[in-house]
Design a protein around this motif. Structure first.
Motif, PDB file in Angstrom:
ATOM      1  N   ASP A  32       0.832  -1.210   0.000  1.00 53.54           N
ATOM      2  CA  ASP A  32       0.000   0.000   0.000  1.00 53.54           C
ATOM      3  C   ASP A  32       0.864   1.257   0.000  1.00 53.54           C
ATOM      4  O   ASP A  32       0.571   2.228  -0.701  1.00 53.54           O
ATOM      5  CB  ASP A  32      -0.912   0.042   1.230  1.00 53.54           C
ATOM      6  N   GLY A  36       0.962   3.963  -2.799  1.00 57.26           N
ATOM      7  CA  GLY A  36       0.611   5.331  -2.430  1.00 57.26           C
ATOM      8  C   GLY A  36       1.671   6.329  -2.863  1.00 57.26           C
ATOM      9  O   GLY A  36       1.357   7.428  -3.331  1.00 57.26           O
ATOM     10  N   ALA A  67      -3.765   7.832  -2.951  1.00 57.43           N
ATOM     11  CA  ALA A  67      -2.879   7.049  -2.087  1.00 57.43           C
ATOM     12  C   ALA A  67      -3.649   6.461  -0.900  1.00 57.43           C
ATOM     13  O   ALA A  67      -3.487   5.280  -0.573  1.00 57.43           O
ATOM     14  CB  ALA A  67      -1.725   7.920  -1.593  1.00 57.43           C
ATOM     15  N   ARG A  70      -5.746   3.202  -1.092  1.00 54.69           N
ATOM     16  CA  ARG A  70      -5.050   1.906  -1.081  1.00 54.69           C
ATOM     17  C   ARG A  70      -5.077   1.252   0.292  1.00 54.69           C
ATOM     18  O   ARG A  70      -4.897   0.053   0.405  1.00 54.69           O
ATOM     19  CB  ARG A  70      -3.612   2.070  -1.538  1.00 54.69           C
ATOM     20  N   GLY A  74      -0.885   3.314   2.207  1.00 51.84           N
ATOM     21  CA  GLY A  74      -0.976   4.405   1.244  1.00 51.84           C
ATOM     22  C   GLY A  74      -1.216   5.736   1.925  1.00 51.84           C
ATOM     23  O   GLY A  74      -0.618   6.756   1.566  1.00 51.84           O
ATOM     24  N   ALA A  78       1.316   8.926   1.886  1.00 51.29           N
ATOM     25  CA  ALA A  78       0.840  10.247   1.467  1.00 51.29           C
ATOM     26  C   ALA A  78       1.148  11.293   2.529  1.00 51.29           C
ATOM     27  O   ALA A  78       1.590  12.399   2.203  1.00 51.29           O
ATOM     28  CB  ALA A  78      -0.665  10.201   1.194  1.00 51.29           C
ATOM     29  N   ARG A 111      -6.691  12.845   1.866  1.00 48.91           N
ATOM     30  CA  ARG A 111      -6.395  11.653   2.673  1.00 48.91           C
ATOM     31  C   ARG A 111      -7.601  11.167   3.449  1.00 48.91           C
ATOM     32  O   ARG A 111      -7.755   9.974   3.695  1.00 48.91           O
ATOM     33  CB  ARG A 111      -5.264  11.941   3.666  1.00 48.91           C
TER      34      ARG A 111
END
Length: 128
Positions: A32, A36, A67, A70, A74, A78, A111
């Motif tokens: 991930d 990401g 990102a 994921r 991720g 990020a 996010r």
């Protein structure tokens, strides 16, 4: 190399769920995180290619959104990439605190699963 070691160690520490073996969860976290990081790079490349005034926040939000979709790895990648970029921008490039704050707001919005189109400027080509 240090980043890889940190990712592996962090994946072991953060994976506390008893549903899957530790090694499987750690591997997923790393996958991930790598994916990401790729999403963040792709958003940066698109921003450079678009070269569109006022689109900076949109690409910040989009990279972080992609990102984070994921999974935890991720989202972690990020956050690390976004924080490092903003630290560099505010310390080295001389960008103002207001610009950094606005960028971080867009990063967090993406996010947390918010729609990146909130920051999409009018007229930005549809392929972005």
């Amino acid at each position: 190399m240090r980043l890889c070691v940190c990712l592996v160690l962090l994946s072991f520490v953060l994976c506390t769920s008893a549903e899957k073996p530790l090694l499987v969860r750690g591997g997923q976290f790393v996958r991930d995180a790598v994916g990401g990081a790729w999403d963040m790079f792709r958003a940066y490349q698109d921003m450079r290619e678009a070269n569109y005034k006022g689109a900076d926040k949109y690409f910040h939000a989009r990279g972080n959104y992609d990102a984070a979709q994921r999974g935890p790895g991720g989202a972690w990648a990020a956050k690390v990439i976004s924080d490092a970029r903003e630290k560099w921008q505010s310390d080295v490039s001389g960008r103002g605190a207001e610009d950094t704050r606005a960028d971080q707001e867009a990063n967090e919005w993406g996010r947390s699963g918010g729609d990146p189109n909130r920051y999409r400027p009018p007229g930005l080509p549809n392929n972005y």
